[in-house]
Design a protein around this motif. Structure first.
Motif, PDB file in Angstrom:
ATOM      1  N   ASP A  78     -20.638 -27.681   0.039  1.00 24.33           N
ATOM      2  CA  ASP A  78     -21.768 -26.858   0.487  1.00 24.33           C
ATOM      3  C   ASP A  78     -21.524 -26.441   1.932  1.00 24.33           C
ATOM      4  OD1 ASP A  78     -24.201 -25.626   0.693  1.00 24.33           O
ATOM      5  OD2 ASP A  78     -25.325 -27.290  -0.180  1.00 24.33           O
ATOM      6  N   ASN A  79     -20.672 -25.436   2.102  1.00 22.63           N
ATOM      7  CA  ASN A  79     -20.300 -24.990   3.440  1.00 22.63           C
ATOM      8  C   ASN A  79     -19.660 -23.616   3.316  1.00 22.63           C
ATOM      9  OD1 ASN A  79     -18.661 -24.800   6.002  1.00 22.63           O
ATOM     10  ND2 ASN A  79     -19.608 -26.824   6.264  1.00 22.63           N
ATOM     11  N   ASN A  80     -19.911 -22.738   4.283  1.00 23.23           N
ATOM     12  CA  ASN A  80     -19.317 -21.406   4.146  1.00 23.23           C
ATOM     13  C   ASN A  80     -18.419 -21.028   5.316  1.00 23.23           C
ATOM     14  OD1 ASN A  80     -21.156 -20.986   6.119  1.00 23.23           O
ATOM     15  ND2 ASN A  80     -22.482 -19.606   4.934  1.00 23.23           N
ATOM     16  N   LYS A  81     -17.999 -22.028   6.079  1.00 30.23           N
ATOM     17  CA  LYS A  81     -17.091 -21.735   7.188  1.00 30.23           C
ATOM     18  C   LYS A  81     -15.654 -21.932   6.721  1.00 30.23           C
ATOM     19  CE  LYS A  81     -20.449 -23.111  10.644  1.00 30.23           C
ATOM     20  NZ  LYS A  81     -21.386 -23.843   9.744  1.00 30.23           N
ATOM     21  N   PRO A  82     -14.852 -20.876   6.761  1.00 32.59           N
ATOM     22  CA  PRO A  82     -13.500 -20.940   6.204  1.00 32.59           C
ATOM     23  C   PRO A  82     -12.677 -22.112   6.740  1.00 32.59           C
ATOM     24  CG  PRO A  82     -14.051 -18.687   6.766  1.00 32.59           C
ATOM     25  CD  PRO A  82     -15.184 -19.523   7.243  1.00 32.59           C
ATOM     26  N   LEU A  83     -12.782 -22.392   8.008  1.00 33.17           N
ATOM     27  CA  LEU A  83     -11.958 -23.465   8.571  1.00 33.17           C
ATOM     28  C   LEU A  83     -12.364 -24.826   8.005  1.00 33.17           C
ATOM     29  CD1 LEU A  83     -11.581 -22.364  12.300  1.00 33.17           C
ATOM     30  CD2 LEU A  83      -9.818 -22.396  10.507  1.00 33.17           C
ATOM     31  N   MET A  84     -13.655 -25.040   7.913  1.00 38.42           N
ATOM     32  CA  MET A  84     -14.156 -26.297   7.331  1.00 38.42           C
ATOM     33  C   MET A  84     -13.729 -26.399   5.863  1.00 38.42           C
ATOM     34  SD  MET A  84     -16.395 -27.920   9.487  1.00 38.42           S
ATOM     35  CE  MET A  84     -17.984 -28.435   8.883  1.00 38.42           C
ATOM     36  N   LEU A  85     -13.922 -25.279   5.169  1.00 40.24           N
ATOM     37  CA  LEU A  85     -13.611 -25.268   3.739  1.00 40.24           C
ATOM     38  C   LEU A  85     -12.156 -25.585   3.464  1.00 40.24           C
ATOM     39  CD1 LEU A  85     -15.501 -22.189   2.288  1.00 40.24           C
ATOM     40  CD2 LEU A  85     -15.651 -24.558   1.495  1.00 40.24           C
ATOM     41  N   LYS A  86     -11.294 -24.960   4.246  1.00 29.70           N
ATOM     42  CA  LYS A  86      -9.859 -25.154   4.017  1.00 29.70           C
ATOM     43  C   LYS A  86      -9.481 -26.632   4.147  1.00 29.70           C
ATOM     44  CE  LYS A  86      -8.140 -20.588   5.149  1.00 29.70           C
ATOM     45  NZ  LYS A  86      -7.678 -19.716   6.241  1.00 29.70           N
ATOM     46  N   GLU A  87     -10.092 -27.313   5.101  1.00 24.44           N
ATOM     47  CA  GLU A  87      -9.807 -28.738   5.273  1.00 24.44           C
ATOM     48  C   GLU A  87     -10.405 -29.533   4.104  1.00 24.44           C
ATOM     49  OE1 GLU A  87      -7.871 -30.175   7.647  1.00 24.44           O
ATOM     50  OE2 GLU A  87      -7.445 -28.071   8.113  1.00 24.44           O
ATOM     51  N   ALA A  88     -11.658 -29.202   3.804  1.00 23.59           N
ATOM     52  CA  ALA A  88     -12.385 -29.978   2.781  1.00 23.59           C
ATOM     53  C   ALA A  88     -11.727 -29.840   1.404  1.00 23.59           C
ATOM     54  CB  ALA A  88     -13.834 -29.522   2.715  1.00 23.59           C
ATOM     55  N   ILE A  89     -11.280 -28.650   1.114  1.00 17.08           N
ATOM     56  CA  ILE A  89     -10.736 -28.383  -0.220  1.00 17.08           C
ATOM     57  C   ILE A  89      -9.454 -29.192  -0.453  1.00 17.08           C
ATOM     58  CG2 ILE A  89      -9.129 -26.440   0.019  1.00 17.08           C
ATOM     59  CD1 ILE A  89     -10.993 -24.863  -1.864  1.00 17.08           C
ATOM     60  N   LYS A  90      -8.757 -29.476   0.652  1.00 16.03           N
ATOM     61  CA  LYS A  90      -7.494 -30.229   0.539  1.00 16.03           C
ATOM     62  C   LYS A  90      -7.720 -31.659   0.055  1.00 16.03           C
ATOM     63  CE  LYS A  90      -5.246 -28.033   4.381  1.00 16.03           C
ATOM     64  NZ  LYS A  90      -5.000 -28.325   5.776  1.00 16.03           N
TER      65      LYS A  90
END
Lengths: 318, 261
Positions: free
Chosen positions: B74-86
């Motif tokens: 539940d986040n829409n910041k690309p930088l956060m997402l890229k880390e989280a998705i990993k």
């Protein structure tokens, strides 16, 4: 313009159910038979995998069934002995399993005792080395006495035992858990009850991965289309991820076919319908082959000509 | 029905405190409870508790230590997402993008690259839509853009944006109208999702409003929701509505079978 890809994408998988146990697996069968495991509807191999082809179980009963002489003659005198009938099924008709019905246990037939029935199971197990499907006589009260003895006699052989119904399933669950057999869950041409029986089996602690569904097969002309659509709808639900409907399905084709007028009455009663000698097995084969399209995984069949023809259909399935 | 468990959200005091104190047990507890309630995804929301990617990753890891349910990030910041998705062990659901051009161009490629699914809110640069037509127009943009980036319809969850019944009463029927039309874009259709509790925001009879609106949404084609998966009456309403819509095969014990799973 690019042609759109209209293939179905199924998310579910039909359960793989293995019947029979070899020596290594604690039984005495020559080989086990596995059904199910599909990720697509039958024949549609371009949409998924069909790891196991449908199989045929040869119909055998402890007491000869009430079939027309023409049909019984085609099977041979062996029909009078479950052991010889089972052997002939395996050696001459080439079936994959034996389906043994203990109709003699029915109080209105012979009222055979549980011990007598268990002896028949033992004898058939000794006589053939294919996996066994064991049915009671259909009288719930009697079956609750007969099936425990038969299950015990076949302990370790990983048989498929039937049948568990909405009104009568606790005994079968108990014996199949204790003796490690698989269960047939039965419903009277009713998909909702079919699902309900599976829920009851699950609630009773039985793993649905060890269940084969049976929607009391109908013969051609007698509700055939109802059963066909139920088999298909159940299969689609299973492929869509409904775990309660993901069991393989069986059809008792022989048991139903030789109860309907068109498959038992000869030309003297049905003028213009052709000889029963040909028409009987034709009726059986057509029913069986059509149920294959609906998604049947295990067919119970009797007439050698019908078996031969349906085997050819199965061989040609991808 | 795709059930997205909403409880691991820093909007809840216990979760906010857990993030700040790095108390993994609270996160794990709610992961377990929601998984036991058959959540399809577990939503993980950092809220205002922190803005550090490592905190979001830590939350996801805590959930994954306890259960194997996929994560909804539940986040829409690309930088956060890229880390989280990993750190996600299974393809996650990204919650969410809007139909604004720059947002879609940023977030759809991330979803495509990781085989993730993504929620698309039907709002654009001009803000939230106030009628069915604008919702459908924005949904159309989401579908077209998602396909451009190679996402399949099943990977896109369209969110019609639920507005509070108490304050914007005319919106509910517009939302239902829009949902019906979302089902027509592709075959198979995209998923249609909502943040259910918005409908009852500020209202007195929250649970009842949630249940009734949920049933109506299902009747119009919605097949996913971010909700309280522990709300038994709400879930039972969903199971029943899906039977009414012939999505599942009826059995007398359909309620018991779901909760026993």
């Amino acid at each position: 313009m690019e042609i759109p890809d209209v293939k179905e994408k199924w998310t579910g998988k039909i359960n793989e159910v293995t019947i029979g146990a070899t020596k290594d697996e604690g039984g005495t069968r020559g080989k086990a038979v596995t059904i199910g495991g599909q990720t697509t509807l039958s024949y549609l191999t371009f949409e998924g995998e069909i790891p196991h082809k449908p199989v045929i179980a040869g119909f055998v009963s402890d007491t000869p069934p009430d079939w027309p002489d023409v049909i019984k003659k085609a099977i041979g005198d062996e029909i009078n002995s479950p052991v010889e009938w089972a052997q002939k099924n395996v050696e001459e008709f080439g079936v994959d399993l034996i389906s043994l019905k203990l109709i003699g246990a029915d109080p209105t037939v012979k009222d055979a005792s549980p011990d007598e029935c268990a002896k028949v199971v033992e004898d058939v197990l000794k006589a053939v080395d294919v996996p066994l499907v064991i049915w009671g006589c259909g009288d719930d009260e009697k079956d609750n006495h007969v099936l425990p003895e038969c299950s015990q006699a076949a302990k370790g052989e990983n048989c498929l035992i039937g049948s568990a119904k909405e009104s009568n399933y606790m005994t079968i669950v108990a014996i199949c858990k204790a003796d490690k057999h698989k269960i047939i869950s039965e419903a009277p041409v009713d998909i909702n009850i079919g699902k309900q029986v599976n829920i009851l089996l699950q609630d009773a602690g039985f793993d649905l991965k060890d269940v084969v569904m049976y929607q009391t097969t109908a013969a051609l002309g007698y509700g055939f289309d109802y059963v066909y659509t139920i088999l298909e709808r159940a299969r689609i639900a299973g492929l869509k991820g409904d775990q309660l409907m993901a069991a393989p399905q069986l059809c008792d084709v022989a048991g139903e076919t030789y109860r309907v007028k068109e498959a038992v009455a000869d030309e003297d009663i049905l003028p213009g319908w052709g000889s029963l000698e040909k028409r009987g097995p034709m009726w059986e084969a057509v029913c069986a082959a059509t149920y294959l399209q609906a998604g049947a995984d295990l067919l119970i069949m009797a007439h050698p000509v019908a078996i031969e023809n349906v085997k050819r259909v199965i061989e040609e399935m991808k | 029905m795709i059930l997205i468990g909403e409880r691991i959200n820093a909007g809840f005091k216990d979760i906010k405190a857990a993030i700040q104190n790095k108390d993994g047990d609270v996160i794990k507890k709610w992961a377990r409870i929601q998984a036991n309630c058959n959540a399809t995804y577990i939503d993980v929301n950092l809220g205002t508790a922190s803005n550090k990617p490592e905190d979001l990753c830590w939350m996801i890891e805590m959930v994954q230590e306890e259960v194997d349910t996929p994560i909804s990030i539940d986040n829409n910041k690309p930088l956060m997402l890229k880390e989280a998705i990993k750190v996600c062990k299974k393809p996650p659901l990204i919650n969410s993008t809007t139909a604004a051009e720059d947002k879609m161009n940023e977030l759809f490629p991330i979803a495509a690259e990781h085989n993730a699914s993504i929620i698309g809110l039907v709002m654009d640069e001009s803000g939230s839509p106030t009628n069915a037509e604008k919702r459908v127009e924005n949904a159309g943009k989401l579908v077209a853009k998602a396909m451009e980036f190679g996402l399949s319809p099943e990977q896109l969850f369209i969110d019609p944006i639920i507005m509070p019944l108490k304050f914007m009463q005319e919106q509910a029927s517009e939302i239902l109208k829009a949902v019906s039309q979302f089902t027509l874009f592709t075959d198979p259709p995209c998923h249609i999702v909502c943040g259910l509790s918005n409908i009852s925001s500020g209202a007195k009879h929250k649970a009842l409003i949630n249940r009734v609106f949920m049933a109506m949404l299902i009747a119009h084609g919605l097949d996913a929701a971010i909700l309280d998966v522990t709300d038994e009456e709400l879930i039972n309403t969903i199971l029943t509505a899906e039977l009414v819509m012939n999505k599942n095969i009826y059995a007398d014990s359909y309620i018991e079978a779901f909760w026993k799973k």
